[in-house]
Scaffold this active site. Structure first.
Site, PDB file in Angstrom:
ATOM      1  N   SER A  36       0.782  -1.237   0.000  1.00 33.26           N
ATOM      2  CA  SER A  36       0.000   0.000   0.000  1.00 33.26           C
ATOM      3  C   SER A  36       0.814   1.288   0.000  1.00 33.26           C
ATOM      4  CB  SER A  36      -0.963   0.010   1.196  1.00 33.26           C
ATOM      5  OG  SER A  36      -0.250  -0.163   2.408  1.00 33.26           O
ATOM      6  N   ASP A 232      -3.600   6.779  10.678  1.00 40.58           N
ATOM      7  CA  ASP A 232      -3.706   5.330  10.924  1.00 40.58           C
ATOM      8  C   ASP A 232      -2.407   4.725  11.446  1.00 40.58           C
ATOM      9  OD1 ASP A 232      -2.064   5.218   8.676  1.00 40.58           O
ATOM     10  OD2 ASP A 232      -3.581   4.336   7.366  1.00 40.58           O
ATOM     11  N   HIS A 235       0.387   4.288   7.147  1.00 47.00           N
ATOM     12  CA  HIS A 235       0.665   4.790   5.803  1.00 47.00           C
ATOM     13  C   HIS A 235       1.347   6.154   5.824  1.00 47.00           C
ATOM     14  CE1 HIS A 235      -2.767   1.931   4.990  1.00 47.00           C
ATOM     15  NE2 HIS A 235      -1.796   1.483   4.209  1.00 47.00           N
TER      16      HIS A 235
END
Length: 296
Positions: A36, A232, A235
């Protein structure tokens, strides 16, 4: 050989150098793979991208992207929108990387080949898996109209840091992935620029040690530790992705030798400068400036 013939030969050589320069600018392809943070989650909060692309990630007619349908289009954020389709994509390092590379005049066009998919572990990238097969397929498709793959940009490992077993086997699997990919792309010295994790699970340090300790030629590691994260805690934020892209570009540019054509141009310029001091050469140049009517 007469003076006029000598000058004409020199002039034709200069034209040949210029022509070879122009041919160096259209073969700069980069594979973007991993999970990601390579796909890009900068600016994504609650599965919504804020739509903000900083100036370092601006579109540029000289930056192209290979779509999921294997066509080249002008690159725009989010680069992985049609590749990592199960999650919302935002800013990744790719565009900042490409814009930074283009600051070097040697590179005229950069082609980006997005392949990253969020939440994937290293085993899912081993030879024979769907992701590996797609990576090879897209890499080969990027070469159909010519060009050269300059490097693989790799950012992956967060998923493997969740398990001690996966973390401890990471180094061997990563090195095998690189060797297999080089073999299948018939590029035994393909440069690989990987990222050491900025975030991850309880066994992140084992994975980071593996990433920093890869013992293969032409493999460079850029450390993302300390770069700011999204709320979060996993990321990279948009500013962090910009910094990472520029670090990746710097690492890549350090691996690029000075183009032979540039050296040739410099040698030729030096030759001309020295020759101008020669009386015969000056006389020849003077002859060339006389109108043809006076020479007939």
């Amino acid at each position: 050989m007469g003076p006029l013939s000598l000058v004409l030969i020199l002039l034709s050589h200069a034209c040949a150098v210029s022509a070879s320069d122009s041919g160096l600018h259209n073969d700069n392809i980069f594979i973007l793979a991993g999970q990601s943070n390579m796909a890009g989650r900068g600016g994504v909060v609650n599965e919504t991208w804020d739509g903000v692309a900083p100036s370092e990630c601006r579109p540029n007619p000289s930056i192209l992207r290979l779509t999921a349908g294997l066509t080249w289009v002008e690159a725009r954020e989010p680069l992985h929108a049609d590749i990592d389709t199960n999650k919302t994509c935002g800013i990744g390092p790719g565009m900042a990387f490409a814009n930074a590379v283009l600051k070097d005049p040697v590179f005229g066009i950069v082609g980006l080949v997005p392949c990253a998919v969020g939440g994937t572990n290293i085993s899912e990238w081993s030879r024979g898996t769907y992701l590996y097969t797609q990576l090879v397929r897209r890499a080969k498709a990027s070469l159909q109209h010519g060009g050269k793959i300059r490097a693989l940009l790799w950012y992956q490992g967060e998923s493997d840091s969740e398990s001690r077993k996966y973390a401890e086997s990471y180094k061997g699997k990563l090195e095998k992935f690189i060797l297999d990919l080089r073999t299948d792309l018939r590029s035994p010295m393909l440069p690989v620029i990987q990222v050491a994790l900025a975030s991850g699970g309880p066994f992140i340090e084992i994975v980071r040690k593996a990433q920093l300790g890869v013992d293969l030629p032409n493999v460079t590691c850029v450390d993302a530790e300390g770069l700011p994260l999204e709320p979060d805690g996993l990321h990279l934020s948009t500013p962090a992705q910009v910094q990472l892209g520029e670090r990746l570009a710097s690492a890549f540019l350090q691996t690029v030798p000075t183009p032979i054509s540039n050296n040739t141009s410099k040698r030729f310029s030096s030759f001309i400068s020295n020759s101008v001091m020669d009386p015969l050469f000056r006389f020849t140049l003077m002859i060339l400036t006389i109108p043809l009517s006076y020479m007939m």
